[in-house]
Scaffold this motif. Structure first.
Motif, PDB file in Angstrom:
ATOM      1  N   GLY A   1     -20.924 -28.678  18.405  1.00  0.00           N
ATOM      2  CA  GLY A   1     -21.790 -27.826  17.582  1.00  0.00           C
ATOM      3  C   GLY A   1     -21.831 -28.269  16.135  1.00  0.00           C
ATOM      4  N   ASN A   2     -20.675 -28.560  15.562  1.00  0.00           N
ATOM      5  CA  ASN A   2     -20.644 -29.011  14.173  1.00  0.00           C
ATOM      6  C   ASN A   2     -21.181 -30.430  14.018  1.00  0.00           C
ATOM      7  N   SER A   3     -21.109 -31.206  15.109  1.00  0.00           N
ATOM      8  CA  SER A   3     -21.736 -32.532  15.073  1.00  0.00           C
ATOM      9  C   SER A   3     -23.246 -32.392  14.921  1.00  0.00           C
ATOM     10  N   LEU A   4     -23.832 -31.347  15.539  1.00  0.00           N
ATOM     11  CA  LEU A   4     -25.264 -31.063  15.376  1.00  0.00           C
ATOM     12  C   LEU A   4     -25.567 -30.570  13.966  1.00  0.00           C
ATOM     13  N   LEU A   5     -24.627 -29.814  13.402  1.00  0.00           N
ATOM     14  CA  LEU A   5     -24.873 -29.225  12.081  1.00  0.00           C
ATOM     15  C   LEU A   5     -24.851 -30.257  10.955  1.00  0.00           C
TER      16      LEU A   5
END
Length: 893
Positions: free
Chosen positions: A763-767
Motif C-alpha cells: 500500500g505504501n509502495s503505491l502511495l
C-alpha cells in the motif's frame, strides 16, 4: 639382513608367556562364570502371575530396529530380589545387529544374578538358548575413563541365528542389595523411555509394616495397592508407553518422563544421620595424618584462612582423583588415614580428608551431599540417599558459609574468593539439619583477550602478524591452569595453532607462547604471536580480495538453536564472562561507524562497540551469561538475539573498500517489492496526470496564485514522500529481523501479521508515486488536485492507523506500558489534521479559484491567447480603468 630366527632363550620365554596367558585366560573365564552367576529355569515362587500379551508401537516410535512388546519388572523388598521379564521383537536388519545380544549388569560383591529363560521364537518354533557356559561374565567398568572403579560385571550372551521377525524372550533375577543402606528401602520406577513399550507391568512387594512414601512425577499412574499375607503389593500397568526423544542442549535436571519415587525415609534428617554414621571414623589417631596437620599449621602460622587455603590446595592437587567404589565403598568413604597414605580418592574420600584436616584446626567443616544431575530440582525428590552422586565440603568461618569442591584441581583463589560450581539444592551432613539448602555460587572470574592484527598489503609479500594477549582471572584462571598442567606448554601451543588454523589456513607460530601465572592474585596471562601468509582470500564466484575477522571466543559460547516451539528448556554455557577486543591495523584507509550495540535481558548480556578511522579499526565485544538455562518459551527470543549477535561476530574487509558483516540486515525481497510496485503504479499516475478534461476559460482568467493557507498545504504536500519513507524505516520494513520474527511467531498471529505487513508494504509502495503525482498536480494548480489529494489523504489515514496497530502488536510489554497512550494520541492528532485538510480542500473558495488548470497545457494556453487577443482588440474602445484590470488578470495567469 637380520635373521628371523629367535634366540632359544627368547623363544622359550615366548612359549612360556603364551601358555601362561592361555591358562590365565581360562582361569579368568571360569572365575568369571562363578562370579555369583547361575542358571535356574524355575521362576521365583513369589512373583505375581500375569498375562501380558504385548503390543506393537507405531513405526515412528521404534528405534534401533527392535522394540519391547513386553517389559515386566517385579520387586520383593523383604527377599531383596528383583525379577525382570522381557520380550524383544526384531523388525529389521538393524534390529538383528542391535538386538541379538543380552547383557545384564550387577555387582557380585553383594548381588547374585540368576537367569531363568532365553528363547528365540520364529514362525511358531522355539529355540532354547539358555546355557550357562555360553555366558561371558566380564568386568565392564564403564566409568573407568572417569577414574572410577565400581567392581560391576556384565553377564553377556551373544545369541545365535537371529533373523528379522524373530521374537527374543528372556527372564532373570538379581538377588541382594548393598548393605551400606541397611534395612531401609528407596528406589524409583520409570514408566517411559526413549522407545515405546508395548505393555509394561511393574510391582513392589513390601511388608505392611514399612512406612513407604510415594511421589509421582509428570502424571505418572497411581499404584494399585492390595494387601496379602501381611504384604502390601503396589502394581503399575501401562500400554504403548510414550516415546521421549532428547532435545538439543537439554539441562541434566530436566526429566519429563513419567516416574514414581518411593522411599522409606521420612525426613532429610534421617539421611543426615545415615551420612554421619557411614562417614564416621571415631578415635582416629594417625601419625601420618597428624604429621600433615602439623606441617599445615607451621606453614600457615596463626592465619586460619591461610590454613584453609593450604589444606584445600593439598587435597585438590596432591590427592589424585580415583574412586574404588566397590560394595559398601560405593557410598562409604575410606578413612582419611588410608586416603592420605594411598594419595588417591574419589569425591567422598577427598571431602572427608579435607573435613578432618580443617576440624583439626577447630574450623567448622561439614560433608555436603549434592547431585550434579538434578541440581536445582533436587529439592523436588523424597528423602533418599540415592538422590545424590557427589560430595563437597561446607566451611563455616567468620559468619560466612563457603563451599569447597575438593575434586577441582589447580584452584589458587584466596579463601574469600573460593569458587564451587552451582550444584543447586544440597544436603549439609551436620547434626540437626532436616532440609536441603540452596547453595549460592558466585563466580568472579573473567577472560579478557586482545587480538592485534597487522594486515599486510595484498601486493606485498610480507606476512600479516597476529598478537594475542589474554588474561584469565578467578575460575577462568583455574581452568586454564588445569589445561596447561594436563597438556603442557607444547601441547597448548599445538592446540592453539590448530584452533586458529580453522580461521587462517596459512598461520604459523612466530614465537613460543608466554605464560605468566600469578597464583597470589589467581591470574594467568598468555601471550601468543603468529604470522599469517595469504591473509587476503578470494571466493569462488569473485576475484575480490577480502580479509576476515572473527570474535571467536564469543561464538563458541553461544547455542545455535533451531527456531521452533519446544517445551524443553535449553542449557546455556554458564558461567561465562568474556571480553574480546579486535584491534586491526589495515594497509588501506577505511570508513567505519562509531557505534554501540547492546542486547540485555535477564538471561545474558551482549555489547559491541565499534570504532575506527583511517587504517585503524577496533571492535570491543562483551558477553556475560546471567543464568544457566532459558525456558522453552524463550527460545524464539534467544534465536532472534543469537542471529543479531552472530551477524556481528564475523566481519570482512575488501581490499581498498568498505567493511561488511558476513550477513546483511537488508531484506532484498522487501526492497524489490517496493521498487516494482512503485514503478508499476507510476504508469497509472502518469495516466492520471495526462488525463484530458474540459476547461473553463473564464475560470482560468480568474485563477489565483498559491498563497495564504495554501502555503502550509504546500509544505504538507512536499513532505508526503518523506513521511512514507520514514514510516518504512520506523517499522523496520526492510530489515531481515522483522520478517524473521514474523516467521517464528505462532501460526495464526504470525500469518496474520505477515499479511498485514505485506498489505502495508504494498500500500505504501503505491502511495510513493501517488504522493509525487500530488506534488506535480499542486504546483501546476491542476483542477484534479483537490480530489486526488483528498483521496491520497484518506489513504494516508488508513496507513497511519495500520502503522500504529503494527507498532503496538509487535512491541514488547514494556513498550506498551509506556507508549500506548502516546501512539493513540499521535494517531488521533494525525487523523484530525488530515480531516481538516480534506474539509479545507472541499469547502475553501480559495482552493476552487486556485486549482483550475487542466491537461494538456497547450490547449488552454491557445484558448487563453485567443481570449486575451480578443481583449486587446477591445482595449482600444474601453476606458483606461478596464485596461488596467485586464493587465492585472494577465499577470495572475
Amino acid at each position: 639382513m637380520k635373521s628371523s630366527t629367535l634366540p632359544f632363550c627368547s623363544f622359550f620365554t615366548l612359549k612360556v608367556a603364551i601358555v601362561y596367558f592361555f591358562l590365565f585366560g581360562i582361569h579368568t573365564l571360569v572365575y568369571g562364570q562363578s562370579k555369583n552367576f547361575s542358571v535356574n529355569r524355575q521362576n521365583p515362587s513369589w512373583i505375581i502371575k500375569t498375562e501380558l500379551k504385548g503390543a506393537r508401537p507405531l513405526d515412528k516410535d521404534i528405534s534401533d530396529g527392535y522394540y519391547l512388546s513386553v517389559y515386566e519388572n517385579q520387586n520383593h523388598v523383604e527377599l531383596q530380589e528383583e525379577y525382570t521379564h522381557i520380550v524383544r521383537e526384531i523388525v529389521s536388519d538393524a534390529g538383528v545387529q542391535n538386538g541379538s545380544q543380552i547383557s545384564v549388569t550387577y555387582d557380585p560383591s553383594f548381588q547374585k544374578l540368576i537367569f531363568h529363560q532365553i528363547i528365540v521364537k520364529r514362525n511358531g518354533k522355539t529355540s532354547d538358548q539358555l546355557a550357562a557356559p555360553r555366558f561371558k561374565v566380564l568386568q565392564n567398568e564403564k566409568d573407568l575413563s572417569k577414574f572410577i572403579y565400581s567392581g560391576t560385571y556384565d553377564a553377556f550372551l551373544l545369541l545365535e541365528d537371529v533373523r528379522k521377525g524373530d521374537q527374543i524372550e528372556y527372564a532373570y533375577t538379581i538377588r541382594g542389595s548393598n548393605p551400606i543402606f541397611g534395612s531401609k528401602y528407596a528406589s524409583s520406577f520409570y514408566f517411559e523411555g526413549s522407545s515405546s513399550i508395548g505393555q509394561l507391568y511393574m510391582n513392589l512387594i513390601a511388608s505392611g509394616n514399612r512406612k513407604m512414601q510415594f511421589k509421582n512425577f509428570n502424571g505418572a499412574p497411581a499404584a494399585k495397592i492390595t494387601a496379602q499375607n501381611g504384604y502390601n503389593i503396589y502394581e503399575w500397568t501401562s500400554r504403548l508407553t510414550k516415546t521421549h526423544r532428547i532435545a538439543d542442549y537439554e539441562p541434566s535436571w530436566y526429566n519429563p518422563l513419567k516416574r514414581t519415587q518411593f522411599s522409606e525415609y521420612q525426613s532429610w534428617n534421617e539421611i543426615v544421620y545415615w551420612g554421619l554414621n557411614i562417614n564416621s571414623y571415631p578415635n582416629l589417631n594417625s601419625p601420618l595424618l597428624n604429621k600433615k596437620i602439623t606441617e599445615l599449621k607451621a606453614e600457615s602460622g596463626s592465619n586460619k584462612k591461610k590454613y584453609i587455603e593450604l589444606a584445600t590446595r593439598f587435597v585438590q592437587d596432591e590427592i589424585r582423583y580415583m574412586g574404588i567404589e566397590m560394595g559398601v565403598y560405593s557410598h562409604r568413604p575410606n578413612s582419611p588415614e588410608q586416603v592420605l597414605k594411598q594419595r588417591y580418592g574419589d569425591c567422598k574420600d577427598k571431602s572427608l580428608l579435607l573435613q578432618h584436616l580443617l576440624s583439626a584446626e577447630h574450623i567448622a567443616a561439614y560433608m555436603v551431599y549434592a547431585d550434579t544431575e538434578s541440581t536445582i530440582r533436587t529439592n523436588e525428590y523424597l528423602p533418599s540417599p540415592f538422590v545424590f552422586n557427589h560430595v563437597i565440603v561446607a566451611v563455616d568461618y567468620a559468619g560466612k558459609r563457603t563451599w569447597i569442591d575438593p575434586t577441582i584441581s589447580y584452584q589458587r583463589a584466596k579463601f574469600d574468593d573460593f569458587y564451587a560450581p552451582d550444584y543447586g539444592h544440597v544436603l549439609v551432613i551436620k547434626p540437626g539439619v532436616n532440609a536441603l539448602e540452596r547453595m549460592v555460587s558466585k563466580p568472579k572470574g573473567k577472560l579478557v583477550a586482545k587480538l592485534s592484527f597487522d594486515v599486510a598489503d595484498t601486493s606485498d609479500n610480507k606476512k600479516s602478524t597476529l598478537l594475542i594477549k589474554s588474561k584469565y582471572t578467578g575460575n577462568y584462571a583455574d581452568n586454564i591452569r588445569s589445561a596447561i598442567a594436563e597438556s603442557g606448554t607444547d601441547g597448548l601451543e599445538k592446540d592453539y595453532l590448530e584452533y586458529y588454523g580453522k580461521y587462517y589456513t596459512d598461520i604459523s607460530s612466530a614465537a613460543p607462547i608466554k605464560i605468566l601465572d600469578n597464583e597470589k592474585d589467581n591470574t594467568v596471562e598468555l601471550t601468543e604471536k603468529y604470522e599469517i601468509e595469504n591473509i587476503w582470500t578470494t571466493s569462488e564466484d569473485s576475484d575480490e580480495k577480502r580479509v576476515y575477522f572473527y570474535a571467536d571466543m564469543l561464538s563458541s559460547e553461544l547455542r545455535n538453536l533451531k527456531a521452533k516451539k519446544r517445551l524443553e528448556p535449553v542449557m546455556l554455557k554458564h558461567p561465562v564472562n568474556i571480553e574480546q577486543e579486535l584491534d586491526i591495523r589495515m594497509p588501506y584507509n577505511y570508513s567505519n561507524d562509531n557505534e554501540t550495540t547492546t542486547i540485555e535481558n535477564s538471561n545474558y548480556f551482549f555489547e559491541l562497540s565499534t570504532s575506527g578511522s583511517g587504517k585503524t579499526i577496533n571492535y570491543k565485544y562483551t558477553y556475560r551469561s546471567l543464568k544457566d538455562h532459558i525456558e522453552g518459551s524463550e527460545i524464539m527470543d534467544y534465536v532472534k538475539d543469537y542471529k543479531k549477535v552472530d551477524r556481528q561476530l564475523s566481519y570482512y574487509y575488501v581490499a581498498g573498500g568498505l567493511s561488511s558483516s558476513l550477513t546483511s540486515d537488508l531484506n532484498a525481497y522487501a526492497v524489490l517489492a517496493v521498487v516494482l510496485t512503485s514503478m508499476i503504479f507510476s504508469v497509472f499516475c502518469i495516466k492520471i496526470y495526462q488525463k484530458r478534461t474540459d476547461f473553463d476559460t473564464e475560470k482560468l482568467t480568474r485563477a489565483k496564485p498559491i498563497a495564504g493557507w495554501l502555503i502550509l498545504l504546500a509544505i504538507r504536500v512536499l513532505l508526503g514522500p518523506v513521511v512514507i519513507t520514514t514510516k518504512f524505516i520506523t517499522l523496520n520494513i526492510f530489515n531481515n529481523d522483522l520478517w524473521f520474527q514474523l516467521n517464528q511467531m505462532e501460526n495464526l498471529k504470525g500469518n496474520l501479521l505477515t499479511i498485514v505487513y505485506g498489505i502495508y508494504l504494498l500500500g505504501n509502495s503505491l502511495l510513493i508515486p501517488y504522493s509525487i503525482l500530488c506534488i506535480f498536480l499542486f504546483f501546476n494548480r491542476r483542477e484534479s488536485f483537490p480530489i486526488q489529494y483528498s483521496i491520497f489523504t484518506r489513504l494516508m489515514i488508513c496507513s497511519a492507523v495500520l502503522s500504529s496497530l503494527l507498532t503496538l502488536f509487535t512491541a514488547g510489554d514494556s513498550y506498551l506500558d509506556y507508549n500506548t497512550g502516546y501512539q493513540i494520541g499521535k494517531l488521533l492528532g494525525s487523523i484530525s489534521i488530515s480531516v481538516i485538510c480534506i474539509l479545507y480542500l472541499k469547502k475553501s473558495q480559495r482552493v476552487r479559484e486556485t486549482f483550475v488548470f487542466t491537461y494538456p497545457e497547450s490547449e488552454w494556453t491557445k484558448a487563453m491567447i485567443r481570449y486575451y487577443n480578443h481583449k486587446l482588440i477591445q482595449k482600444q474602445t474601453v476606458p483606461a480603468e478596464e485596461t488596467v484590470e485586464i493587465d492585472e488578470k494577465h499577470e495572475n495567469i
